[in-house]
Design an enzyme around this catalytic site. Sequence first.
Site, PDB file in Angstrom:
ATOM      1  N   TRP A   1      55.866  16.578  48.844  1.00  0.00           N
ATOM      2  CA  TRP A   1      57.087  16.523  49.658  1.00  0.00           C
ATOM      3  C   TRP A   1      56.793  16.644  51.144  1.00  0.00           C
ATOM      4  CZ3 TRP A   1      59.603  13.798  46.739  1.00  0.00           C
ATOM      5  CH2 TRP A   1      59.753  14.066  45.390  1.00  0.00           C
TER       6      TRP A   1
ATOM      7  N   GLY B   1      65.419  31.456  36.585  1.00  0.00           N
ATOM      8  CA  GLY B   1      66.287  30.974  35.510  1.00  0.00           C
ATOM      9  C   GLY B   1      65.545  30.026  34.598  1.00  0.00           C
ATOM     10  N   ASP B   2      66.307  29.463  33.669  1.00  0.00           N
ATOM     11  CA  ASP B   2      65.729  28.510  32.726  1.00  0.00           C
ATOM     12  C   ASP B   2      66.752  27.400  32.543  1.00  0.00           C
ATOM     13  OD1 ASP B   2      65.023  27.104  30.367  1.00  0.00           O
ATOM     14  OD2 ASP B   2      63.834  28.812  29.695  1.00  0.00           O
TER      15      ASP B   2
ATOM     16  N   GLN C   1      49.198  14.596  30.119  1.00  0.00           N
ATOM     17  CA  GLN C   1      49.628  15.875  30.691  1.00  0.00           C
ATOM     18  C   GLN C   1      50.949  16.416  30.178  1.00  0.00           C
ATOM     19  OE1 GLN C   1      49.441  15.534  35.008  1.00  0.00           O
ATOM     20  NE2 GLN C   1      48.492  17.550  35.032  1.00  0.00           N
TER      21      GLN C   1
ATOM     22  N   ASP D   1      64.017  28.088  39.292  1.00  0.00           N
ATOM     23  CA  ASP D   1      62.841  27.745  38.473  1.00  0.00           C
ATOM     24  C   ASP D   1      62.537  28.930  37.566  1.00  0.00           C
ATOM     25  OD1 ASP D   1      60.237  26.663  37.581  1.00  0.00           O
ATOM     26  OD2 ASP D   1      60.393  25.344  39.325  1.00  0.00           O
TER      27      ASP D   1
ATOM     28  N   ASN E   1      48.908   8.751  33.275  1.00  0.00           N
ATOM     29  CA  ASN E   1      48.488  10.134  33.496  1.00  0.00           C
ATOM     30  C   ASN E   1      49.363  11.111  32.703  1.00  0.00           C
ATOM     31  OD1 ASN E   1      46.978  12.177  35.088  1.00  0.00           O
ATOM     32  ND2 ASN E   1      49.033  12.685  35.764  1.00  0.00           N
TER      33      ASN E   1
ATOM     34  N   HIS F   1      61.328  12.839  34.152  1.00  0.00           N
ATOM     35  CA  HIS F   1      60.185  12.071  33.622  1.00  0.00           C
ATOM     36  C   HIS F   1      59.270  12.915  32.727  1.00  0.00           C
ATOM     37  CE1 HIS F   1      56.916  12.948  36.939  1.00  0.00           C
ATOM     38  NE2 HIS F   1      57.463  14.048  36.490  1.00  0.00           N
ATOM     39  N   ASP F   2      59.438  14.251  32.791  1.00  0.00           N
ATOM     40  CA  ASP F   2      58.577  15.140  31.993  1.00  0.00           C
ATOM     41  C   ASP F   2      58.981  15.227  30.522  1.00  0.00           C
ATOM     42  OD1 ASP F   2      56.826  15.977  33.921  1.00  0.00           O
ATOM     43  OD2 ASP F   2      57.871  17.844  34.374  1.00  0.00           O
TER      44      ASP F   2
HETATM   45  C1  LIG Z   1      56.754  18.468  37.521  1.00  0.00           C
HETATM   46  S1  LIG Z   1      57.263  19.959  38.236  1.00  0.00           S
HETATM   47  C2  LIG Z   1      58.332  19.362  39.512  1.00  0.00           C
HETATM   48  C3  LIG Z   1      58.524  20.372  40.575  1.00  0.00           C
HETATM   49  C4  LIG Z   1      59.416  19.955  41.730  1.00  0.00           C
HETATM   50  N1  LIG Z   1      60.734  19.560  41.298  1.00  0.00           N
HETATM   51  C5  LIG Z   1      58.743  18.872  42.532  1.00  0.00           C
HETATM   52  O1  LIG Z   1      59.115  17.705  42.394  1.00  0.00           O
HETATM   53  O2  LIG Z   1      57.826  19.205  43.281  1.00  0.00           O
HETATM   54  C6  LIG Z   1      58.373  20.620  37.044  1.00  0.00           C
HETATM   55  C7  LIG Z   1      59.021  21.899  37.459  1.00  0.00           C
HETATM   56  O3  LIG Z   1      59.980  22.244  36.467  1.00  0.00           O
HETATM   57  C8  LIG Z   1      59.898  23.630  36.253  1.00  0.00           C
HETATM   58  N2  LIG Z   1      60.419  23.942  34.929  1.00  0.00           N
HETATM   59  C9  LIG Z   1      59.883  23.606  33.737  1.00  0.00           C
HETATM   60  N3  LIG Z   1      60.642  24.089  32.744  1.00  0.00           N
HETATM   61  C10 LIG Z   1      61.673  24.746  33.328  1.00  0.00           C
HETATM   62  C11 LIG Z   1      62.774  25.472  32.820  1.00  0.00           C
HETATM   63  N4  LIG Z   1      62.955  25.593  31.517  1.00  0.00           N
HETATM   64  N5  LIG Z   1      63.632  26.032  33.697  1.00  0.00           N
HETATM   65  C12 LIG Z   1      63.433  25.910  35.030  1.00  0.00           C
HETATM   66  N6  LIG Z   1      62.409  25.219  35.566  1.00  0.00           N
HETATM   67  C13 LIG Z   1      61.535  24.651  34.721  1.00  0.00           C
HETATM   68  C14 LIG Z   1      58.428  23.921  36.390  1.00  0.00           C
HETATM   69  O4  LIG Z   1      58.183  25.297  36.585  1.00  0.00           O
HETATM   70  C15 LIG Z   1      58.065  23.067  37.587  1.00  0.00           C
HETATM   71  O5  LIG Z   1      58.281  23.752  38.779  1.00  0.00           O
END
Ligand SMILES: C[S@@+](CC[C@H](N)C(=O)[O-])C[C@H]1O[C@@H](n2cnc3c(N)ncnc32)[C@H](O)[C@@H]1O
Length: 325
Positions: free
Chosen positions: A145, A215-216, A286, A191, A282, A235-236
């Site tokens: 970013w 949070g979650d 991952q 996060d 990739n 995308h994850d």
């Molecule tokens: C691929 S990273 C993207 C981070 C950020 N949005 C960026 O683009 O730089 C995925 C993010 O989702 C967060 N994440 C994964 N599962 C999560 C959850 N259940 N609740 C909150 N955040 C979560 C991870 O900790 C990580 O920071």
Amino acid sequence: MAEHLSQSELDYPFKLMEYFNGFRISKAIFSACELGVFDLLLQCQEPLSVTEVAKKLGTSEDGIERLLDVLVAIEIVDVEVVQGTAHYSSTDVANLYLAKTSPKSLHDMIIYSSQTIYPLWNNLVDAVRSEEEMLKFMRLMNSTWIIDGHDIATVFDLSRFKSIIDLGGCSGALARELSREYPSSSVTVLDLPAVVQTARRHFTQQDDTICFQEGDIFEGDIPHADLYILARIIHDWKEDKNLKLLRKIHAVCHPGGGVLLAEALLFENRRGPTQVQVFSLNMLVQTEGKEHPPSYYTHLLTEAGFTNVTVCRTGKSYDAILALK
Ligand SMILES: C[S@@+](CC[C@H](N)C(=O)[O-])C[C@H]1O[C@@H](n2cnc3c(N)ncnc32)[C@H](O)[C@@H]1O
């Protein structure tokens, strides 16, 4: 083995050496299973010489002889020397637990241990140092970013959204860009607790204008807001999980609010951009996810109840999609 335990480890570290060499024994058993040693010895009703075993399994004689001798040493193969030639046969334990055809066979468990779990143990050091690994990952996320954040923050005029939450916002790098661009809006990063704690320790800046919230997004509540950012989140994950998340966001989003996705977009025919195709490859190693063309995101957002989906390609690494409630 037991006799080693009675000797002083200080005189000679028998026990210690037995433990740290344990992986070699595991791998010898795994390899014998993968090569079919126990199946062959069970099928052939009589003891086999090294030459016969090597021929039937397609191995080198030297290699299989050394392996068989280790299996003899750990008492899962028997050996009988007749006129100077060793003949190997299976033991009851190997026939019962290691041959594929036995009803009590552990063959599948061993193959999984060998091919899937064993390579993962290579990562044990990194896994134990998880905060360090997490920090490295957060630095990677953060650095994107630095060069792409401004485009994502400004490609649409977001000034009407007074409360913005960056879901899975990691180090807060994109949130800071948004806060800089829209100083009259509140910007919060939500996060996972460990990520937020690491972000607070390593990424907060003097006069930080953003807030962090633990949070979650999948299991917990998402606070009400005008605009939700999902940067490199969708995308994850697989479609059903994404849809559930977007529906949840739609439910708490203020009327007139929206969601902004930041993703690397494939062309509709998936023939490019090359960098996005490489990102997608990739992700195969991952995450559960992959890169998609705009139509995928439009479909998800619409299914979740959002309207006015607008896609904007930046011409750089990441693109933006805005959808409204
Ligand atoms: C691929 S990273 C993207 C981070 C950020 N949005 C960026 O683009 O730089 C995925 C993010 O989702 C967060 N994440 C994964 N599962 C999560 C959850 N259940 N609740 C909150 N955040 C979560 C991870 O900790 C990580 O920071």
